[in-house]
Design an enzyme around this catalytic site. Sequence first.
Site, short mmCIF file in Angstrom:
data_model
loop_
_atom_site.label_atom_id
_atom_site.label_comp_id
_atom_site.label_asym_id
_atom_site.label_seq_id
_atom_site.Cartn_x
_atom_site.Cartn_y
_atom_site.Cartn_z
N SER A 137 36.05 35.23 49.17
CA SER A 137 34.89 35.89 49.41
C SER A 137 33.83 35.81 48.76
O SER A 137 33.51 35.62 47.64
CB SER A 137 35.76 37.95 49.16
OG SER A 137 35.07 38.36 49.60
N TYR A 150 39.04 45.41 44.92
CA TYR A 150 38.99 44.14 45.48
C TYR A 150 38.22 43.15 44.85
O TYR A 150 38.80 41.73 45.09
CB TYR A 150 38.97 44.55 46.87
CG TYR A 150 38.35 43.45 47.81
CD1 TYR A 150 39.50 42.56 48.33
CD2 TYR A 150 37.30 42.94 47.92
CE1 TYR A 150 39.23 41.93 49.50
CE2 TYR A 150 36.63 41.83 49.04
CZ TYR A 150 37.79 41.39 49.41
OH TYR A 150 37.41 40.21 50.11
#
Length: 281
Positions: A137, A150
């Site tokens: 990401s 995360y």
Amino acid sequence: MTTRTTAPVALVTGASSGIGEATALELAEAGYTVYAAARRVERMAHLIESGIRTISMDVTDDASMQEGVNKIIAESGRIDVLVNNAGYGSYGALEDVPMAEARHQFEVNVFGAARLTQLVLPHLRVNRAGKIVNITSMGGKIHTPLGAWYHATKFALEAISDCLRLEVKPFGIDVIVIEPGGIKSEWAGIAAGKVRAVSSDGPYAAQGNAVADSLSSESTQRRSSPPELIARTIRKAVTARKANTRYAVGFGAKPMIFLHQVLPDRTFDTLMRRVTGVPSA
């Protein structure tokens, strides 16, 4: 009985929706024999119409992963591409998130990808070729409010990918990192739900509600890129003679990574608070 196929074989995890689903379709169109893996096999029934083979796989269950890989080898005799896409976002203040949830996010986003890579690598080494694609990401390069766990998983997968690329190069295997930005998928809704569950009241309520609202807002979804954009990038990477080590693609990915590189930390902190609507005090 093993039937060795002449078509390259790809295994795509998290293929029941979003990037994984789009990638399975894209690689099938490119001529790959595609195995789409997810916990919810019933949600992948429509992929069979495109010639995609679906398998049940839970990346937190070692036996499930072993069975999946063995099934592919038994049926097709080879694996050429592994796309580690399974993952989710769990947001919340570090103080609020239970350690069990933190560990589970690592199990899915990091250890699942690493263990499946361990299982697939012997088959890639036999062929002295193959590609491992890890979906991280832009969150593997930047930080956002209430995203500690995360981002930790995505930073970890970035590091694993770099080390692995060095390790497997002598065997003709390449490791490619895909760094999506904002994508239209279930991810944002799940992340918003997670932060509301743990940080919508208490000392972090103002931040928690702001982050949840930002993640689930119509404007965020409207600006986000379709998962097909990421799928096309993955197809480009796995079919390239010499792929890039990284592809930052999708809404906000390149500019945010660039700004994180050039701005002082506290200036970037201020930017992230403004972007997410989090109060500074």
